[in-house]
Design an enzyme around this catalytic site. Structure first.
Site, PDB file in Angstrom:
ATOM      1  N   ASN A  97      14.159 -11.136  -8.520  1.00 40.97           N
ATOM      2  CA  ASN A  97      15.291 -10.612  -9.267  1.00 40.97           C
ATOM      3  C   ASN A  97      16.511 -10.597  -8.337  1.00 40.97           C
ATOM      4  OD1 ASN A  97      17.121  -8.293  -9.754  1.00 40.97           O
ATOM      5  ND2 ASN A  97      15.866  -7.947 -11.564  1.00 40.97           N
ATOM      6  N   LYS A 137      19.303  -8.775  -3.270  1.00 41.97           N
ATOM      7  CA  LYS A 137      20.486  -8.335  -2.511  1.00 41.97           C
ATOM      8  C   LYS A 137      20.347  -6.874  -2.101  1.00 41.97           C
ATOM      9  CE  LYS A 137      23.833 -11.560  -4.474  1.00 41.97           C
ATOM     10  NZ  LYS A 137      24.603 -11.784  -5.708  1.00 41.97           N
ATOM     11  N   ARG A 160      17.907  -7.252  -7.088  1.00 41.69           N
ATOM     12  CA  ARG A 160      17.024  -6.536  -6.159  1.00 41.69           C
ATOM     13  C   ARG A 160      16.904  -7.239  -4.811  1.00 41.69           C
ATOM     14  NH1 ARG A 160      13.970  -4.865 -10.971  1.00 41.69           N
ATOM     15  NH2 ARG A 160      12.488  -6.587 -10.738  1.00 41.69           N
ATOM     16  N   TYR A 196       5.595 -15.230  -2.967  1.00 40.55           N
ATOM     17  CA  TYR A 196       4.490 -15.391  -3.928  1.00 40.55           C
ATOM     18  C   TYR A 196       4.951 -15.062  -5.345  1.00 40.55           C
ATOM     19  CZ  TYR A 196       0.165 -14.941  -6.458  1.00 40.55           C
ATOM     20  OH  TYR A 196      -0.825 -15.106  -7.397  1.00 40.55           O
ATOM     21  N   TYR A 212      -0.163 -20.330  -2.153  1.00 41.38           N
ATOM     22  CA  TYR A 212       0.834 -19.920  -3.157  1.00 41.38           C
ATOM     23  C   TYR A 212       1.276 -21.121  -3.981  1.00 41.38           C
ATOM     24  CZ  TYR A 212       1.401 -15.664  -0.303  1.00 41.38           C
ATOM     25  OH  TYR A 212       1.206 -14.507   0.410  1.00 41.38           O
ATOM     26  N   GLY A 262       9.186 -12.294   0.689  1.00 43.77           N
ATOM     27  CA  GLY A 262       7.899 -12.791   0.196  1.00 43.77           C
ATOM     28  C   GLY A 262       8.114 -13.701  -0.997  1.00 43.77           C
ATOM     29  N   LYS A 275       9.172  -8.598  -1.704  1.00 42.75           N
ATOM     30  CA  LYS A 275       8.958  -9.690  -2.643  1.00 42.75           C
ATOM     31  C   LYS A 275       9.725  -9.372  -3.918  1.00 42.75           C
ATOM     32  CE  LYS A 275       4.625 -10.808  -2.697  1.00 42.75           C
ATOM     33  NZ  LYS A 275       3.220 -10.559  -3.049  1.00 42.75           N
ATOM     34  N   SER A 276      10.663 -10.231  -4.287  1.00 40.16           N
ATOM     35  CA  SER A 276      11.342 -10.023  -5.561  1.00 40.16           C
ATOM     36  C   SER A 276      11.887 -11.352  -6.055  1.00 40.16           C
ATOM     37  CB  SER A 276      12.496  -9.029  -5.407  1.00 40.16           C
ATOM     38  OG  SER A 276      13.155  -8.890  -6.650  1.00 40.16           O
TER      39      SER A 276
END
Length: 323
Positions: A273, A278, A276, A24, A55, A22, A270-271
């Site tokens: 970072n 991976k 996270r 967004y 978005y 994701g 959705k990340s």
């Protein structure tokens, strides 16, 4: 079979990777970051990328996809890209121009999936959220069956390989399915879905009609003040989820994602970072026992983090029905 290539077959014969990325992000996140993280996601193994006209990042997402094609990481056909038709474009004559606008932003020839973002029509124009002088949304009246016919034409024109919907309730899905002269069924219904809102009735209904349920907000959503329901709990701090994460030596996020996958739901993670992004790929490396699945079923409290309260007065507001 490479688990990372785990796909669901859609009712039109195309396939959708069960784990999607994701894209967004809140406005304060610089657009250049979207390019970076989308590239990272593709490098990590994500092949399903989810974005939307609203978005405001399709230029950046398209740039990331194209650069990963150019450097040989993927071919265009390896990527499953989803875009969404915004609420101000639901009039049938506006559907194709809206998709063409997204394709221009993306610099792509087609999208793999094009979905109606919400069943709620807003006044056409440049504003994403047209408001009157009192700050109230200006609604439009559109026959969603006519919108759907325009979506079908986009598929026939090759601009979208598959077409679906998002945030539709059972009644609205049935309205499309029972439409005289229906050419293509929606392949999916993308809705908020997580252990606190597990959508079991809607999921059963969708499965019975060969419609894939795609989950957004699978990790409890970004806590954006404008959209978040008041007094929302923090999903990833749930004690049951945290205890299970310890047991499986995984993160609470991975438990939440795996729970949905095992129920036959396609999941968007959705990340922004890197670690996270991976980490979320590890969802294919373990399995939850049926007892643990039952315990997670028990977390459901029909809590919607994103109730789209601003459109509650719209005649097609989808969340007033039970499901």
């Amino acid at each position: 079979m490479d688990p990372k290539g785990w796909c669901e077959k859609l009712n039109d014969g195309h396939v959708i990777p069960v784990l999607g990325f994701g894209t967004y992000a809140p406005e304060e996140v610089p657009k250049s970051r979207t390019v970076e993280v989308t590239k990272l996601a593709i490098d990590a193994g994500f092949r399903h990328i989810d974005s939307a006209y609203s978005y405001n990042n399709e230029k950046e997402v398209g740039q990331a996809i194209r650069s990963k094609i150019e450097d040989g990481t993927v071919k265009r056909e390896d990527i499953f890209y989803t875009s969404k038709l915004w609420l101000t474009f639901l009039r049938p004559e506006l559907v194709r121009p809206a998709l063409e606008k997204s394709l221009t932003n993306l610099q792509l020839d087609y999208v793999d999936l094009y979905i109606i973002h919400f069943p709620i029509a807003l006044k056409p124009g440049e504003e994403l959220f047209p408001e009157d002088e009192h700050g109230k949304l200006i609604f439009d009246t559109v026959d969603l069956c006519a919108t759907w016919e325009a979506m079908e034409k986009c598929k026939d024109a090759g601009l979208a390989k598959s077409i679906g919907v998002s945030n539709f309730n059972r009644r609205q899905l049935e309205m499309i399915l029972n439409k005289p002269g229906l050419k293509y069924k929606p392949v999916c219904n993308q809705v908020e879905c997580h252990p606190y809102l597990n959508q079991s009735k809607l999921l059963d209904f969708c499965k019975s009609k060969d419609i894939v349920l795609v989950a957004y907000g699978a990790l409890g959503t970004q806590r954006l003040k404008r959209w978040l329901a008041p007094n929302s709990p923090v999903l990833l701090e749930d004690p049951v989820l945290c205890a299970m994460a310890k047991k499986y030596k995984r993160t609470p996020a991975l438990i939440a994602l795996r729970y949905l996958l095992q129920r036959g739901v396609v999941v968007l993670a959705k990340s922004y970072n890197e670690k996270r992004i991976k980490e979320n790929m590890q969802v294919f490396e373990f399995q939850l026992t049926s007892e643990d699945m039952k315990d997670l079923d028990g977390l459901n409290r029909n809590h919607r983090f994103l109730p789209l309260q601003i459109a509650v007065d719209h005649p097609e507001y989808p969340f007033a029905d039970e499901y």
